[in-house]
Motif scaffolding. Structure first.
Motif, short mmCIF file in Angstrom:
data_model
loop_
_atom_site.label_atom_id
_atom_site.label_comp_id
_atom_site.label_asym_id
_atom_site.label_seq_id
_atom_site.Cartn_x
_atom_site.Cartn_y
_atom_site.Cartn_z
N GLY A 13 0.82 -1.22 0.00
CA GLY A 13 0.00 0.00 0.00
C GLY A 13 0.85 1.27 0.00
N ALA A 14 1.83 1.32 -0.91
CA ALA A 14 2.76 2.46 -0.93
C ALA A 14 2.37 3.51 -1.97
N SER A 15 1.15 3.39 -2.53
CA SER A 15 0.77 4.31 -3.61
C SER A 15 0.18 5.63 -3.11
N SER A 16 -0.03 5.76 -1.81
CA SER A 16 -0.58 7.02 -1.27
C SER A 16 -0.42 7.01 0.25
N HIS A 36 4.46 -1.84 -3.06
CA HIS A 36 3.25 -2.46 -3.60
C HIS A 36 2.13 -1.43 -3.78
N TYR A 37 1.30 -1.67 -4.80
CA TYR A 37 0.08 -0.89 -4.97
C TYR A 37 -0.99 -1.82 -5.53
N ASN A 38 -2.23 -1.31 -5.53
CA ASN A 38 -3.29 -2.10 -6.16
C ASN A 38 -3.82 -1.40 -7.39
N ARG A 39 -4.54 -0.27 -7.18
CA ARG A 39 -5.17 0.38 -8.34
C ARG A 39 -4.54 1.72 -8.73
N ASN A 40 -3.88 2.36 -7.78
CA ASN A 40 -3.43 3.74 -7.99
C ASN A 40 -2.07 3.81 -8.69
N GLY A 63 -0.87 -5.85 -6.75
CA GLY A 63 -1.66 -6.99 -6.32
C GLY A 63 -2.90 -6.55 -5.56
N ASP A 64 -4.00 -7.28 -5.84
CA ASP A 64 -5.26 -7.02 -5.13
C ASP A 64 -5.36 -8.01 -3.97
N PHE A 65 -5.38 -7.52 -2.74
CA PHE A 65 -5.36 -8.40 -1.58
C PHE A 65 -6.70 -9.08 -1.31
N ASN A 90 3.30 -4.43 6.56
CA ASN A 90 1.92 -4.66 6.13
C ASN A 90 1.12 -3.38 6.39
N ASN A 91 1.09 -2.53 5.36
CA ASN A 91 0.44 -1.23 5.52
C ASN A 91 -0.88 -1.12 4.77
N ALA A 92 -1.02 -1.81 3.62
CA ALA A 92 -2.23 -1.68 2.80
C ALA A 92 -3.47 -1.94 3.64
N GLY A 93 -4.49 -1.16 3.42
CA GLY A 93 -5.70 -1.37 4.19
C GLY A 93 -6.93 -0.82 3.49
N LEU A 94 -8.05 -1.44 3.78
CA LEU A 94 -9.34 -1.01 3.26
C LEU A 94 -10.05 -0.30 4.41
N ILE A 95 -10.30 1.00 4.23
CA ILE A 95 -10.85 1.77 5.35
C ILE A 95 -12.37 1.86 5.13
N ASN A 143 0.67 -2.30 10.15
CA ASN A 143 0.01 -1.02 10.38
C ASN A 143 -1.44 -1.28 10.75
N SER A 144 -1.72 -1.15 12.02
CA SER A 144 -3.07 -1.39 12.52
C SER A 144 -3.78 -0.04 12.61
N SER A 145 -4.27 0.30 13.78
CA SER A 145 -4.98 1.58 13.97
C SER A 145 -5.37 1.67 15.45
N ILE A 146 -5.63 2.88 15.89
CA ILE A 146 -6.19 2.99 17.25
C ILE A 146 -7.54 2.28 17.34
N1 LIG Z 1 -4.72 7.74 7.70
C1 LIG Z 1 -5.12 7.44 8.95
O1 LIG Z 1 -5.63 8.29 9.71
C2 LIG Z 1 -4.93 6.04 9.48
C3 LIG Z 1 -5.12 5.83 10.84
C4 LIG Z 1 -4.93 4.56 11.36
C5 LIG Z 1 -4.54 3.52 10.53
N2 LIG Z 1 -4.37 3.75 9.20
C6 LIG Z 1 -3.95 2.61 8.36
O2 LIG Z 1 -2.90 3.01 7.51
C7 LIG Z 1 -2.90 2.18 6.34
C8 LIG Z 1 -2.78 3.08 5.12
O3 LIG Z 1 -3.95 3.89 5.03
P1 LIG Z 1 -3.94 5.39 4.52
O4 LIG Z 1 -4.70 6.20 5.48
O5 LIG Z 1 -2.58 5.80 4.14
O6 LIG Z 1 -4.91 5.26 3.26
P2 LIG Z 1 -4.70 5.24 1.69
O7 LIG Z 1 -3.89 6.40 1.25
O8 LIG Z 1 -6.07 5.07 1.14
O9 LIG Z 1 -3.83 3.93 1.43
C9 LIG Z 1 -4.40 2.66 1.39
C10 LIG Z 1 -3.45 1.74 0.63
O10 LIG Z 1 -3.96 0.41 0.69
C11 LIG Z 1 -4.03 -0.12 -0.63
N3 LIG Z 1 -5.16 -1.01 -0.77
C12 LIG Z 1 -6.49 -0.72 -0.56
N4 LIG Z 1 -7.26 -1.78 -0.92
C13 LIG Z 1 -6.40 -2.74 -1.35
C14 LIG Z 1 -6.58 -4.05 -1.87
N5 LIG Z 1 -7.80 -4.59 -2.07
N6 LIG Z 1 -5.49 -4.76 -2.22
C15 LIG Z 1 -4.25 -4.23 -2.05
N7 LIG Z 1 -4.00 -3.00 -1.60
C16 LIG Z 1 -5.08 -2.27 -1.26
C17 LIG Z 1 -4.19 1.08 -1.54
O11 LIG Z 1 -3.74 0.75 -2.85
P3 LIG Z 1 -4.30 1.48 -4.20
O12 LIG Z 1 -4.75 2.84 -3.82
O13 LIG Z 1 -3.12 1.46 -5.11
O14 LIG Z 1 -5.42 0.64 -4.72
C18 LIG Z 1 -3.32 2.11 -0.84
O15 LIG Z 1 -1.98 2.00 -1.26
C19 LIG Z 1 -4.20 1.36 6.41
O16 LIG Z 1 -3.92 0.05 6.87
C20 LIG Z 1 -5.05 2.11 7.44
O17 LIG Z 1 -5.94 1.26 8.08
C21 LIG Z 1 -4.56 4.98 8.65
#
Ligand SMILES: NC(=O)c1ccc[n+]([C@@H]2O[C@H](COP(=O)([O-])OP(=O)(O)OC[C@H]3O[C@@H](n4cnc5c(N)ncnc54)[C@H](OP(=O)(O)O)[C@@H]3O)[C@@H](O)[C@H]2O)c1
Length: 259
Positions: A13-16, A36-40, A63-65, A90-95, A143-146
């Motif tokens: 999940g390094a695309s953003s 790694h990235y999926n769609r971006n 890769g799509d997880f 392990n950072n990629a996540g679906l929020i 990378n979990s979350s509060i």
């Molecule tokens: N930002 C916050 O406030 C916050 C707080 C607590 C925890 N987190 C955690 O931090 C991590 C990163 O989140 P972010 O806030 O930086 O959001 P983000 O910019 O939306 O990043 C999410 C990343 O996960 C990838 N991803 C999403 N669905 C996927 C799938 N089906 N298969 C593979 N990769 C997938 C995305 O890839 P593509 O875009 O390339 O598809 C993107 O690179 C997550 O685990 C999130 O739970 C974030």
């Protein structure tokens, strides 16, 4: 930071957002990166360009997880770029945000658990197996979350995935300590990223959140990158099975703002 120069790190999940921030910080410490990235595609190209501009080395992988049956192959490819890996982030996540009654059959619930829990579990197993075979140490950051510790409405799927990821981290730390593999959690609070800039930067929203945080401000992706670097470095060599919470004091105070 001690012990990071030349380390080969796979960041999912390094695309953003936080993943891109981690890439920038780790490149600055001399790590070689598999990104790694999926769609971006635009986002990952930007992360790669930033790393290269810094004089860093990186490769990208897609890769799509949700396609869990393809993860082992994806990991093998990631392992091969630099002839092995020293660390996995392990950072990629679906929020996902959904009221439980809007997802009664649990369609979003299952997808969230696949990406946020099953995929990191599977990738970590592949990483540990490869490290053991190569007779080398390794470090994993999940990378979990509060939300794994304190949560609110809309987050049944997300909070469940993160609380379970915290638990898996502890178990894997116990199982793999004897092989020199450390496993820890990074638990971020509210960190504005491209996905949330528009919402979180609205003055009334920012006020609501920052009032609830003793630190009085949001976190940054660079701060999450620095904490990740610490968890991968020799500075945390005795740390395993732990949760490093970075949230400006939000959950210590225990008052999530009402949604
Ligand atoms: N930002 C916050 O406030 C916050 C707080 C607590 C925890 N987190 C955690 O931090 C991590 C990163 O989140 P972010 O806030 O930086 O959001 P983000 O910019 O939306 O990043 C999410 C990343 O996960 C990838 N991803 C999403 N669905 C996927 C799938 N089906 N298969 C593979 N990769 C997938 C995305 O890839 P593509 O875009 O390339 O598809 C993107 O690179 C997550 O685990 C999130 O739970 C974030």
């Amino acid at each position: 930071m001690k012990g990071l120069q030349g380390r080969r790190v796979f960041i999912t999940g390094a695309s953003s957002g936080i993943g891109a921030g981690m890439a920038k910080v780790l490149a600055g410490y001399g790590c070689k990166l598999v990104l790694h990235y999926n769609r971006n595609e635009k986002g990952i190209a930007q992360t790669l360009a930033t790393v290269k501009e810094m004089g860093g080395e990186a490769e990208i992988i897609r890769g799509d997880f949700e396609q869990l049956d393809q993860l082992d192959k994806l990991f093998e490819q990631a392992w091969q770029f630099f002839g092995g890996l020293d660390a996995l982030v392990n950072n990629a996540g679906l929020i996902t945000k959904t009221l439980s009654l809007k997802d009664p059959a649990g369609e979003k619930f299952s997808r969230t658990l696949a990406v946020n829990l099953h995929a990191p579990y599977q990738l970590s197993c592949a990483f540990a197996k490869a490290c053991i075979e190569a007779k080398q140490a390794g470090a994993i950051v999940n990378n979990s979350s509060i939300h794994g510790q304190a949560t609110c409405e809309w987050f049944a799927a997300y909070a469940a995935s993160k609380a379970a990821l915290d638990a898996v981290t502890k178990v894997q730390a116990i199982e793999w300590g004897k092989y020199g593999i450390r496993v820890n959690v990074l638990a971020p609070g509210v960190v504005p990223v491209e996905r949330t800039f528009d919402i979180l930067n609205k003055p009334e929203m920012e006020q609501k959140w920052t009032n609830a945080m003793p630190a009085g401000r949001y976190g940054t992706v660079e701060e999450m990158g620095e904490a990740t670097a610490y968890l991968l470095s020799e500075h945390s060599s005795w740390m395993s099975g732990s949760i490093l919470t970075l949230d400006g004091g939000l959950i210590a105070r225990g008052n999530y703002p009402q949604r």
